[in-house]
Design an enzyme around this catalytic site. Structure first.
Site, PDB file in Angstrom:
ATOM      1  NE  ARG A  97      52.212  72.508  14.687  1.00 62.72           N
ATOM      2  CZ  ARG A  97      51.734  72.998  15.840  1.00 62.72           C
ATOM      3  NH1 ARG A  97      52.095  74.207  16.221  1.00 62.72           N
ATOM      4  NH2 ARG A  97      50.902  72.304  16.585  1.00 62.72           N
ATOM      5  CG  ASP A 243      45.474  76.649  16.060  1.00 56.99           C
ATOM      6  OD1 ASP A 243      44.941  76.603  17.184  1.00 56.99           O
ATOM      7  OD2 ASP A 243      46.687  76.865  15.890  1.00 56.99           O
TER       8      ASP A 243
HETATM    9  C1  RUB Z   1      48.454  76.791  19.447  1.00 56.56           C
HETATM   10  C2  RUB Z   1      47.045  76.979  19.795  1.00 56.56           C
HETATM   11  C3  RUB Z   1      46.706  78.346  20.134  1.00 56.56           C
HETATM   12  C4  RUB Z   1      46.281  79.006  18.854  1.00 56.56           C
HETATM   13  C5  RUB Z   1      46.090  80.431  19.132  1.00 56.56           C
HETATM   14  O1  RUB Z   1      48.762  75.455  19.257  1.00 56.56           O
HETATM   15  O2  RUB Z   1      46.189  76.162  19.730  1.00 56.56           O
HETATM   16  O3  RUB Z   1      45.687  78.421  21.062  1.00 56.56           O
HETATM   17  O4  RUB Z   1      47.264  78.870  17.866  1.00 56.56           O
HETATM   18  O5  RUB Z   1      46.110  81.137  17.964  1.00 56.56           O
HETATM   19  P1  RUB Z   1      50.287  75.074  19.105  1.00 56.56           P
HETATM   20  P2  RUB Z   1      45.671  82.623  18.000  1.00 56.56           P
HETATM   21  O6  RUB Z   1      50.963  75.495  20.351  1.00 56.56           O
HETATM   22  O7  RUB Z   1      50.230  73.585  18.930  1.00 56.56           O
HETATM   23  O8  RUB Z   1      50.783  75.792  17.888  1.00 56.56           O
HETATM   24  O9  RUB Z   1      46.838  83.355  18.533  1.00 56.56           O
HETATM   25  O10 RUB Z   1      45.258  82.875  16.608  1.00 56.56           O
HETATM   26  O11 RUB Z   1      44.526  82.796  18.886  1.00 56.56           O
END
Ligand code: RUB
Length: 353
Positions: A97, A243
């Site tokens: 990813r 992210d």
């Molecule tokens: C996950 C996503 C989340 C962030 C949160 O995307 O966008 O909102 O990862 O991260 P996916 P954090 O489900 O496609 O992995 O916990 O750092 O706020």
């Protein structure tokens, strides 16, 4: 252990037990809470790719555990050979990813520790210990972030969140949902509105599940109702995870975050981001960041049923970029960064030196 802590422990996304990586299979939620076990790093890579484990901090730690498995499995008899094998495993894990910077951060941290070891058995032990330490630190970091963030929220706030930045996106407790948990734990009455977060439904499947699990008042809305609920005065604050965050305060998060931020500005609703320092990428510029494009079937089907014509063209980016002027504050374990971000983010990192 308090009741709250027990619940967070039961939602522990990824852990190490008897030389095995154990994860909650998030693709099965909310219908089943199933744990899967991996002994091979390639299976961990596949789990990250297929969203068995997802969320930026969780995949950072999952990647680290993947490298620990690669070290454990290795038959290398010299330090050099083991390091070569770890580099190869790092590449396989890294390519799963591309957008969440935490994955690169977790892998690099393990490689650094491996390089410091003197021989094969010392390196194997050290990488396992480091990955376990990262998992513990993740929860501690989220709790610190929760404490800082809770100060920004008031009694009777209705907080909108998007995707899942909760215990399920981290090792435990959560980033944005960690702040929501800490606000509730501080005695304030709050309500949460969560978007479904098409196409993978992290909002309805994961955030709604997690908040109900913790008895937090949560209402689900379709992604298309964001403007409606804001225009009706039903939202007082927004908080999301991230992210990747650049040194300029550009925030990469789940697709749809940008339009929520624009809508929040239109309605003068504070828009907060909660993320650990491991989510910051101080080197890249917006043009360097790869936005992950996911398979078209996520958009053309719902629960395995076709909802679009055969052979339709699909655009399915997993993330978007929210520009700094839309962000009211960024909550981290080291404190809260406010605009201008180039200065405040720099200060947060300097405070850690
Ligand atoms: C996950 C996503 C989340 C962030 C949160 O995307 O966008 O909102 O990862 O991260 P996916 P954090 O489900 O496609 O992995 O916990 O750092 O706020």
């Amino acid at each position: 252990m308090t009741q709250q802590t027990k619940i967070h422990a039961s939602l522990r996304t990824v852990r190490w037990e008897n030389n095995t990586v154990i994860m909650i299979d998030q693709t099965k939620l909310p219908n089943k809470l199933v744990h899967v076990r991996y002994k091979n790093y390639k299976d961990v890579a596949n789990a990250i790719r297929t969203l068995v484990v997802r969320g930026a901090p969780a995949i950072g730690v999952a990647g680290a555990f993947g490298l620990a498995l690669a070290a454990l499995q290795s038959n290398a008899s010299t330090k050099e050979n083991l390091l070569q094998e770890l580099e190869k495993a790092k590449k396989v894990l890294f390519e799963t990813r591309p957008t969440a910077i935490n994955l690169a951060w977790g892998l690099e941290r393990i490689i650094k520790i491996a390089n410091q070891g003197n021989d094969v058995s010392e390196i194997k032990q050290a990488v396992i210990e480091e990955a376990k330490r990262m998992a513990i630190e993740d929860i501690q970091t989220n709790m610190k972030m929760g404490k800082h963030g809770a100060e920004l929220f008031e009694n009777n706030d209705t907080i909108m969140t998007h995707c899942n930045a909760g215990a399920l996106a981290t090792v435990g407790y959560g980033t944005a949902l960690g702040v929501i948990r800490a606000t509730k734990e501080s005695g304030k009455q709050i309500k949460v509105i969560v978007t479904e977060t098409r196409p993978v439904m992290q909002g309805s499947r994961l955030t709604a599940f997690e908040l109900k699990h913790d008895n937090i008042d949560v209402s689900l809305i379709p992604d298309t109702a964001v403007g409606y609920v804001m225009s009706k005065g039903l939202v007082t604050k927004v908080i999301v995870g991230a992210d990747r965050i650049l040194r300029t305060g550009h925030v990469y998060n789940k697709i749809g975050t940008y339009q929520i931020a624009v809508m929040a500005q239109q309605h003068k609703i504070p828009f907060y981001v909660a993320a650990p320092l491991s989510t910051f990428d101080l080197k890249s510029n917006p043009e360097d960041v790869i936005i992950e494009q996911r398979k078209s079937s996520e958009v053309t089907t719902i629960a395995g049923k076709k909802t679009a014509p055969e052979d339709i063209g699909v655009i399915n980016p997993a993330f978007d970029m929210t520009t700094p002027e839309l962000v009211t504050g960024i909550i981290t374990e080291a404190g809260i960064a406010k605009p201008p971000y180039a200065e405040s983010i720099k200060k947060l990192f300097e405070s850690r030196l």
